[in-house]
Scaffold this motif. Structure first.
Motif, short mmCIF file in Angstrom:
data_model
loop_
_atom_site.label_atom_id
_atom_site.label_comp_id
_atom_site.label_asym_id
_atom_site.label_seq_id
_atom_site.Cartn_x
_atom_site.Cartn_y
_atom_site.Cartn_z
N PRO A 1 2.65 10.82 -0.87
CA PRO A 1 1.46 11.35 -0.18
C PRO A 1 0.17 11.24 -0.98
O PRO A 1 -0.90 11.02 -0.41
CB PRO A 1 1.83 12.81 0.10
N TYR A 2 0.23 11.36 -2.32
CA TYR A 2 -1.02 11.30 -3.08
C TYR A 2 -1.61 9.89 -3.13
O TYR A 2 -2.77 9.71 -3.51
CB TYR A 2 -0.82 11.84 -4.50
N LEU A 3 -0.83 8.89 -2.75
CA LEU A 3 -1.27 7.50 -2.82
C LEU A 3 -2.08 7.06 -1.61
O LEU A 3 -2.72 6.01 -1.64
CB LEU A 3 -0.07 6.58 -3.00
N ILE A 4 -2.04 7.82 -0.53
CA ILE A 4 -2.82 7.46 0.66
C ILE A 4 -4.30 7.59 0.34
O ILE A 4 -4.75 8.61 -0.18
CB ILE A 4 -2.40 8.31 1.86
N THR A 5 -5.05 6.53 0.64
CA THR A 5 -6.44 6.47 0.20
C THR A 5 -7.35 6.00 1.31
O THR A 5 -6.93 5.29 2.23
CB THR A 5 -6.55 5.51 -1.01
N GLU B 1 -4.08 4.25 -8.87
CA GLU B 1 -3.01 3.37 -8.40
C GLU B 1 -2.63 3.61 -6.95
O GLU B 1 -1.48 3.87 -6.63
CB GLU B 1 -1.77 3.54 -9.29
N HIS B 2 -3.57 3.51 -6.04
CA HIS B 2 -3.26 3.71 -4.63
C HIS B 2 -2.45 2.52 -4.11
O HIS B 2 -2.93 1.39 -4.11
CB HIS B 2 -4.55 3.88 -3.84
N GLN B 3 -1.27 2.79 -3.67
CA GLN B 3 -0.29 1.76 -3.31
C GLN B 3 -0.89 0.69 -2.39
O GLN B 3 -1.43 1.00 -1.34
CB GLN B 3 0.91 2.43 -2.63
N HIS C 1 1.33 0.25 -11.96
CA HIS C 1 1.85 1.40 -11.22
C HIS C 1 2.48 1.00 -9.89
O HIS C 1 3.19 1.83 -9.28
CB HIS C 1 0.73 2.41 -10.98
N GLU C 2 2.26 -0.20 -9.41
CA GLU C 2 2.97 -0.62 -8.19
C GLU C 2 4.48 -0.62 -8.44
O GLU C 2 5.28 -0.37 -7.53
CB GLU C 2 2.51 -2.01 -7.74
N TRP C 3 4.88 -0.89 -9.69
CA TRP C 3 6.29 -0.78 -10.08
C TRP C 3 6.62 0.62 -10.57
O TRP C 3 7.59 1.23 -10.13
CB TRP C 3 6.61 -1.80 -11.18
N PHE C 4 5.77 1.13 -11.49
CA PHE C 4 6.03 2.40 -12.17
C PHE C 4 5.12 3.47 -11.60
O PHE C 4 4.06 3.77 -12.14
CB PHE C 4 5.81 2.24 -13.68
N GLN D 1 -4.57 12.27 -7.00
CA GLN D 1 -3.35 12.36 -7.79
C GLN D 1 -3.10 13.77 -8.33
O GLN D 1 -1.99 14.26 -8.32
CB GLN D 1 -3.38 11.36 -8.95
N GLY D 2 -4.15 14.42 -8.83
CA GLY D 2 -3.96 15.71 -9.47
C GLY D 2 -3.85 16.87 -8.49
O GLY D 2 -2.93 17.69 -8.58
N TYR D 3 -4.80 16.95 -7.54
CA TYR D 3 -4.82 18.06 -6.58
C TYR D 3 -4.01 17.76 -5.33
O TYR D 3 -3.55 18.68 -4.66
CB TYR D 3 -6.25 18.40 -6.19
N GLY D 4 -3.88 16.47 -4.99
CA GLY D 4 -2.95 16.11 -3.95
C GLY D 4 -3.55 15.73 -2.62
O GLY D 4 -4.76 15.79 -2.37
N CYS D 5 -2.66 15.34 -1.72
CA CYS D 5 -2.99 14.77 -0.41
C CYS D 5 -3.71 15.73 0.51
O CYS D 5 -4.38 15.31 1.46
CB CYS D 5 -1.71 14.28 0.26
#
Length: 571
Positions: free
Chosen positions: A232-236, A309-311, A337-340, A171-175
């Protein structure tokens, strides 16, 4: 090389595993990342801002003992304006060995990645609206997260039975710690296929729907996942010897939601957490609207860090800790976080508080839904103690994730959680539930009547939030947002008792107008004081017992809380 691009998933996975460089004896387990890789969001170069990622096909192979990975990323991009090169983001610890553009292999000098900004020279300048397919082969020893999830990267751990247990957080540094991407909220992927190859008997999990498992050579297996639109940050990536609990939830909207929890033993506690899935989902659907990813899954995976909160695959690492509220706050927060955050994503990290403020506020609302006003009040009081008021929640300029999240960089830090929650609490008290939840629903879904299939993930801004709340309430609210969102200091309420009543006066930062109504209890009878022009008067006999804001509906400066916080800082 041709086999690498055109072979089966099993063949590609085997070649990828072989391509990972071994970690030499005495070599450090981590390599530093560049300042560019640490940036997520913020100002973009014009050439990158012109790109939209329409599809991602990502194949990653992981060798747990070497702490290494290799990948093939196929990016389908649309150039909204003419560009002569692709500007992507990729950690320099992950070396690129080959690039193809629209099927044609580029010479090695046509790409470079000196600082984490992967630059690829195109064979020819594009036209507006042109689609480009970029194939990128890369491998290396990825950056290790020092303190996940607050510090991002890969986490290499061991499960209680000694098996490899691997997870990512970004989340902080990114994908760009995982794959070559556009590390910005606008880099959202329209859809993605994610294939992860790991040694048996490990299981590899990711976002979206499970599409199958392919047996690869050498005892490895490739797990295929397919996601819808995703930031992109949510891909895990999550790897472990997981056991699975699964079921489904009959939604109040007529569809069914697949429920999955992947865990590492302690079955009784795991089943206890899994039992929270359906009632928590029912709360969110009753208060906000349909679960946004019912066509994929509601997934949770046990992680070697606290959570994220990885989608469709939220990380959970709260160790099943009991709480006085009677529910697991970490599970609840990440599910919110799935909503927000996932359905409604901040268009810029400057709007980060829309993720975290709402996510934090939904927890006392859930306490209220379960137990009533007393639980709600207790949870809001606990949050109030954690508001710092050092920097405004919103700056009005484009910022990176770290510039918002880190107080040491001048950002609001945890105020995006706790002050954001209290702003929403005070706003709901001001405009009422009907207006508040109507505007919130429109913010999340882009419409007032969400039903499965009639909405898609969307971006939102603080400006849109303000407009929706204003329209729903029928009131001017600029004074409210100017003070609570764009000022660090809280408004102070001055009380002046006289023989015939109580005079109340707001003093807002910078002398701004602040006509926020205030409740006052006079001998047990509560009345609402209009505070027109920022002041108001409550008639009361000299001996009357007066309580200002008896239900704690208003976020304001408090001498008592200031003293508590100062004492805590001194210690």
């Amino acid at each position: 090389m041709t086999r690498f691009w055109q072979g089966s998933a099993a063949a590609v996975s085997a070649l990828m595993l072989a391509a990972i460089p071994p970690v030499q004896a005495g070599e450090p387990a981590d390599s530093p990342i560049t300042a560019q890789t640490m940036r997520s969001g913020g100002q973009q170069p014009a050439e990158q801002a012109a790109l939209r990622l329409r599809h991602l096909d990502l194949s990653i192979a992981v060798t747990p003992e070497a702490k290494g990975m290799s990948g093939v990323a196929e990016l389908t991009l649309e150039a909204q304006r003419p560009v002569s090169r692709l500007l992507l983001d990729l950690d320099t610890n992950l070396a690129v060995s080959a690039v193809r553009i629209d099927g044609a292999e580029l010479a090695a000098g046509r790409w470079r990645n000196h600082d984490g900004r992967l630059t690829i020279d195109l064979p020819a300048r594009t036209t507006a609206g042109q689609t480009i397919k970029a194939y990128i082969v890369y491998a290396g020893t990825p950056h290790v997260a020092a303190n996940p999830p607050w510090d991002d990267g890969w986490v290499w751990a061991r499960s209680p039975d000694g098996q490899p247990w691997i997870a990512t957080t970004a989340q902080g540094y990114g994908c760009d710690l995982i794959w070559p991407c556009i590390d910005h909220p606008s880099g959202e992927v329209a859809d993605a296929d994610i294939r992860i190859t790991v040694p048996s008997p490990l299981v590899a999990l990711s976002n979206g729907r499970a599409m199958g498992v392919v047996q690869a050579t050498g005892g490895a297996r490739t797990f295929h996942w397919r996601s819808g639109p995703i930031n992109p940050y949510l891909i895990t990536i999550n790897i472990g010897a997981y056991a699975e609990l699964k079921g489904d939830y009959a939604s109040r909207f007529g569809n069914r939601v697949p429920l999955h929890y992947w865990h590492l033993g302690r079955t009784a506690e795991a089943m206890g957490l899994f039992a929270e899935f359906a009632p928590t989902l029912d709360f969110f659907e009753s208060v906000i609207g349909p679960f946004p990813f019912a066509d994929q899954k509601l997934g949770v995976v046990q992680t070697p860090y606290l959570g994220m909160e990885h989608q469709t695959l939220n990380g959970y690492g709260n160790d099943y800790k009991p709480s006085v509220e009677g529910f697991d706050w970490l599970f609840h927060h990440e599910l919110g976080h799935e909503w927000f955050g996932n359905q409604m994503t901040a268009a810029d990290w400057d709007d980060f508080w829309l993720h975290e403020g709402y996510g934090q506020y939904m927890q006392p609302l859930y306490g209220r839904w379960r137990e009533g006003e007393a639980r709600y009040a207790a949870m809001m009081a606990e949050q109030r103690l954690r508001i710092a008021n050092k920097s405004p929640i919103v700056s009005g300029r484009t910022r990176t994730a770290e510039e918002v999240y880190e107080a040491k960089l001048g950002g609001p830090g945890v105020d995006i959680y706790f002050k954001g929650s209290w702003v929403l609490h005070t706003l709901r008290s001001l405009i009422g539930d009907t207006a508040f939840f109507d505007a919130t629903r429109r913010l999340v879904y882009g419409r007032p009547d969400p039903r499965p299939g009639n909405f898609a993930p969307r971006f939102a801004t603080t400006a849109e939030f303000e407009r929706l709340m204003t329209e729903a309430s029928g009131q001017r609210l600029d004074w409210f947002f100017d003070v609570y969102l764009r000022q660090a200091a809280l408004p102070r309420l001055i009380e002046q008792r006289s023989a015939n009543g109580l005079r109340l006066t707001w003093r807002a930062p910078g002398g701004r107008p602040f006509p926020l109504p205030v409740e006052v209890s006079v001998d047990g009878v509560v009345q609402r004081v209009a505070m027109t022009g920022g002041s108001g008067f409550v008639p009361a006999p000299a001996g009357a017992h007066l309580i200002v804001d008896p239900n704690a509906r208003v976020l304001r400066q408090s001498d008592a809380i200031d003293r508590v916080q100062a004492g805590a800082m001194a210690q």
